[in-house]
Scaffold this active site. Structure first.
Site, short mmCIF file in Angstrom:
data_model
loop_
_atom_site.label_atom_id
_atom_site.label_comp_id
_atom_site.label_asym_id
_atom_site.label_seq_id
_atom_site.Cartn_x
_atom_site.Cartn_y
_atom_site.Cartn_z
CD GLN A 1 -10.49 -0.60 -5.34
OE1 GLN A 1 -10.64 -0.85 -4.16
NE2 GLN A 1 -10.28 0.63 -5.78
N GLY B 1 -13.87 -4.89 -4.75
CA GLY B 1 -13.66 -3.62 -4.06
C GLY B 1 -14.13 -3.70 -2.62
CB ALA B 2 -12.47 -4.12 0.39
CG ASP C 1 -2.47 -4.32 -1.94
OD1 ASP C 1 -2.37 -5.09 -2.91
OD2 ASP C 1 -2.48 -4.71 -0.76
CG MET C 2 -7.05 0.82 -6.24
SD MET C 2 -5.90 2.11 -6.81
CE MET C 2 -5.28 1.39 -8.34
CE LYS D 1 -4.21 -1.79 2.09
NZ LYS D 1 -3.90 -3.21 1.80
NE ARG E 1 -4.24 -8.96 -5.58
CZ ARG E 1 -3.52 -8.28 -4.67
NH1 ARG E 1 -4.03 -7.20 -4.09
NH2 ARG E 1 -2.31 -8.66 -4.36
#
Length: 302
Positions: free
Chosen positions: A160, A183-184, A131-132, A97, A179
């Site tokens: 995402q 989406g989180a 990481d997004m 991140k 990847r």
């Protein structure tokens, strides 16, 4: 469900609770979802995964980084993890991140830090995944990816599916290892799809676009319906298994992870570790009510 999700996402952003969590260690059930607080404990988990023909993408957890000292320390921790991957000879790469290494402090500072990390990884032919994070950091992450890839082709990122712009981003990144995830984070309707059905449909659409393309794709989901659709699509279109992989989080659907690897699909488990586990854990609880039950069972069994 929506209220529960919002509650845990709000909890994940609480810096006071995050500080307290470092003192608790991996209590509150987090040990089921986080592979230890140090490199040695994490490596045991990675080796166990490798023994089942499962690769790992390792995340040295860390958020709420607002000082250069913290960001520099995080960068060194990540480089140490890269060195450990090489020393232990495990099948693994890194997920990072950018906020952990200074993106919220200074763009150029974070770019310098990720350049150092990418250089260390390239030395051992280890892939680096950016990481997004939430929408506010999306464009900066893509800008850094573009800058990095001029010198380091061993870097990719995450798309995402719940964001409206994702299909266009996918087109722009058609030669980059990606990847794909649903989406989180909680995003406003102006920028993201809101219903599960719409998100699932867009996720499958993006997956199929990628699988018909030329670059390697990681399909990150625990949704067996999505997985079955992908397996069917791959068979119908004669897509080689070395063009994609499935990914799941450490501690989730472990039997399915083993089954997919045993069936001959490339598989990677997202392995988070470190003392700064709290925000990650809260977001996992936000995603699915079942995760709360998993955490509670872990607490009771201790």
């Amino acid at each position: 469900m929506g209220v529960t999700r919002d509650f845990f996402i709000a909890m994940s952003k609480n810096q006071l609770l995050n500080s307290g969590a470092k003192k608790w260690g991996l209590k509150l059930g987090a040990s089921k979802m986080v592979a230890g607080t140090d490199i040695d404990s994490m490596m045991k988990s990675v080796k166990e995964l490798n023994s089942m023909k499962i690769s790992a993408t390792i995340d040295n957890l860390g958020e709420f980084v607002y000082s250069r000292e913290e960001a520099t320390a995080a960068k060194e921790d990540i480089i140490n993890t890269i060195e450990a991957i090489q020393e232990h000879g495990v099948d693994a790469h890194m997920s990072i991140k950018l906020t952990q290494i200074g993106l919220d402090i200074d763009y150029d500072f974070s770019l310098e830090n990720i350049r150092e990390i990418a250089a260390a990884a390239e030395k051992y032919d280890i892939f680096i995944n950016l990481d997004m994070e939430d929408y506010a950091h999306l464009q900066q992450t893509l800008d850094i990816l573009t800058a990095l890839r001029k010198d380091y082709p061993n870097v990719g990122t995450v798309i995402q599916a719940y964001l409206y712009r994702s299909e266009k981003d996918l087109e722009r990144l058609d030669d980059v290892r990606l990847r794909l995830v649903k989406g989180a984070y909680k995003e406003i309707p102006d920028v993201s799809l809101q219903s599960k059905q719409d998100i699932d449909e867009n996720f499958l659409k993006l997956i199929k676009i990628r699988l018909l393309g030329k670059a390697f794709t990681s399909i990150a989901t625990h949704d067996h319906n999505i997985i079955n659709e992908v397996k069917k699509f791959v068979e119908e279109n004669n897509i080689p298994h070395d063009r994609f992989e499935f990914q799941m989080l450490y501690g989730f659907r472990t039997e399915m992870q083993k089954e997919l690897a045993a069936e001959g699909y490339a598989f990677t488990t997202y392995v988070p570790y470190g003392k700064d586990w709290y925000a990650y854990f809260m977001r996992r609880l936000a995603e699915r009510p079942q995760n709360i039950n998993l955490a509670l069972r872990s607490m009771v069994s201790k």
